[in-house]
Design an enzyme around this catalytic site. Structure first.
Site, PDB file in Angstrom:
ATOM      1  N   HIS A  19       0.849  -1.208   0.000  1.00  0.00           N
ATOM      2  CA  HIS A  19       0.000   0.000   0.000  1.00  0.00           C
ATOM      3  C   HIS A  19       0.882   1.254   0.000  1.00  0.00           C
ATOM      4  O   HIS A  19       0.615   2.198  -0.743  1.00  0.00           O
ATOM      5  CB  HIS A  19      -0.893   0.043   1.250  1.00  0.00           C
ATOM      6  N   LYS A  43     -16.999  -6.895   4.733  1.00  0.00           N
ATOM      7  CA  LYS A  43     -15.894  -7.573   5.415  1.00  0.00           C
ATOM      8  C   LYS A  43     -15.986  -7.334   6.916  1.00  0.00           C
ATOM      9  O   LYS A  43     -16.605  -6.381   7.361  1.00  0.00           O
ATOM     10  CB  LYS A  43     -14.557  -6.999   4.932  1.00  0.00           C
ATOM     11  N   ARG A  92      -1.700  -5.794  -8.466  1.00  0.00           N
ATOM     12  CA  ARG A  92      -0.581  -6.665  -8.116  1.00  0.00           C
ATOM     13  C   ARG A  92      -0.301  -7.680  -9.203  1.00  0.00           C
ATOM     14  O   ARG A  92       0.766  -7.736  -9.765  1.00  0.00           O
ATOM     15  CB  ARG A  92      -0.893  -7.413  -6.806  1.00  0.00           C
ATOM     16  N   SER A 130      -3.060  -7.852   2.817  1.00  0.00           N
ATOM     17  CA  SER A 130      -3.265  -7.719   4.258  1.00  0.00           C
ATOM     18  C   SER A 130      -3.654  -9.042   4.902  1.00  0.00           C
ATOM     19  O   SER A 130      -3.313  -9.310   6.062  1.00  0.00           O
ATOM     20  CB  SER A 130      -4.340  -6.671   4.541  1.00  0.00           C
TER      21      SER A 130
HETATM   22  P1  ADP Z   1      -6.167  -6.016   0.346  1.00  0.00           P
HETATM   23  O1  ADP Z   1      -7.150  -6.348   1.421  1.00  0.00           O
HETATM   24  O2  ADP Z   1      -6.389  -6.698  -0.967  1.00  0.00           O
HETATM   25  O3  ADP Z   1      -4.724  -6.026   0.786  1.00  0.00           O
HETATM   26  P2  ADP Z   1      -7.207  -3.261   0.236  1.00  0.00           P
HETATM   27  O4  ADP Z   1      -8.683  -3.315   0.100  1.00  0.00           O
HETATM   28  O5  ADP Z   1      -6.696  -2.682   1.478  1.00  0.00           O
HETATM   29  O6  ADP Z   1      -6.447  -4.582  -0.038  1.00  0.00           O
HETATM   30  O7  ADP Z   1      -6.576  -2.578  -1.035  1.00  0.00           O
HETATM   31  C1  ADP Z   1      -6.676  -1.258  -1.400  1.00  0.00           C
HETATM   32  C2  ADP Z   1      -5.988  -1.088  -2.734  1.00  0.00           C
HETATM   33  O8  ADP Z   1      -4.602  -1.365  -2.584  1.00  0.00           O
HETATM   34  C3  ADP Z   1      -6.457  -2.009  -3.854  1.00  0.00           C
HETATM   35  O9  ADP Z   1      -6.387  -1.288  -5.062  1.00  0.00           O
HETATM   36  C4  ADP Z   1      -5.438  -3.114  -3.857  1.00  0.00           C
HETATM   37  O10 ADP Z   1      -5.324  -3.714  -5.119  1.00  0.00           O
HETATM   38  C5  ADP Z   1      -4.195  -2.339  -3.518  1.00  0.00           C
HETATM   39  N1  ADP Z   1      -3.156  -3.171  -2.909  1.00  0.00           N
HETATM   40  C6  ADP Z   1      -3.254  -3.986  -1.834  1.00  0.00           C
HETATM   41  N2  ADP Z   1      -2.071  -4.609  -1.585  1.00  0.00           N
HETATM   42  C7  ADP Z   1      -1.208  -4.171  -2.533  1.00  0.00           C
HETATM   43  C8  ADP Z   1       0.151  -4.467  -2.846  1.00  0.00           C
HETATM   44  N3  ADP Z   1       0.854  -5.348  -2.153  1.00  0.00           N
HETATM   45  N4  ADP Z   1       0.689  -3.831  -3.899  1.00  0.00           N
HETATM   46  C9  ADP Z   1      -0.039  -2.968  -4.625  1.00  0.00           C
HETATM   47  N5  ADP Z   1      -1.319  -2.661  -4.415  1.00  0.00           N
HETATM   48  C10 ADP Z   1      -1.907  -3.250  -3.386  1.00  0.00           C
END
Ligand code: ADP
Length: 163
Positions: A19, A43, A92, A130
């Site tokens: 992130h 969620k 990703r 996450s």
């Molecule tokens: P997640 O629960 O999939 O980790 P979130 O809902 O918090 O993710 O994700 C918010 C945004 O950040 C989404 O666009 C997701 O694709 C992106 N994201 C999550 N993890 C990564 C990562 N490791 N690298 C790049 N983008 C990410």
């Protein structure tokens, strides 16, 4: 509309270095970026909105043009309210593509003026999410290459009741 403002929505349960990579890329394009924490009725997050906000604030403290807030409901409505020109999403792997593609088309229908920007993180973070971080931490594994030391400490406290 504020052309210099982008929002980056997500659950951030908790914020990872993946992130952060996306946030750092975003602030190199936009003058201001709002990291928007979703309250997510669907969620059941491990951390409260307040805890997630605190971890994002600490993780992005070195970036003066990042603001953290939270939203309920549709992200496009929140983007309208904030007057943001763009919405950032991280991509990703191909596995993200189908869901993001579908969401992007829906969001474009709901809010045609919002520009959707997809950014790729460094290869080191393409496997990271996450859920994996929560799982590894819950079993006492080393998460120091996935999150900042502060977030690692908060996770440790959550799962193992110690600092
Ligand atoms: P997640 O629960 O999939 O980790 P979130 O809902 O918090 O993710 O994700 C918010 C945004 O950040 C989404 O666009 C997701 O694709 C992106 N994201 C999550 N993890 C990564 C990562 N490791 N690298 C790049 N983008 C990410």
């Amino acid at each position: 509309m504020n052309n210099n403002l982008a929002i980056y929505p997500g659950t951030f349960d908790p914020i990872t270095l993946g992130h952060l990579d996306i946030i750092e890329r975003s602030v190199s394009i936009f003058e201001e970026v709002i990291v928007a924490v979703g309250r997510n009725i669907g969620k059941q997050p491990l951390f409260s909105v307040e805890e997630r906000t605190d971890m994002i604030e600490k993780t992005t403290a070195h970036l003066s043009n990042v603001r953290v807030s939270n939203f309920d409901g549709l992200i496009v409505d929140y983007a309208k309210k904030m007057n943001a020109k763009a919405m950032i999403r991280g991509l990703r792997a191909m596995s993200d593509f189908e869901f993001e593609f579908q969401m992007a088309l829906v969001n474009r229908t709901l809010h045609p003026d919002l520009v959707q920007v997809f950014l790729m993180p460094h290869e080191a973070y393409t496997h990271l999410n996450s859920t994996i971080v929560r799982e590894v931490s819950s079993f006492g594994g080393d998460i120091s290459s996935f999150v900042t030391p502060y977030v690692a400490k908060v996770l440790l406290a959550k799962f193992h009741k110690k600092y």
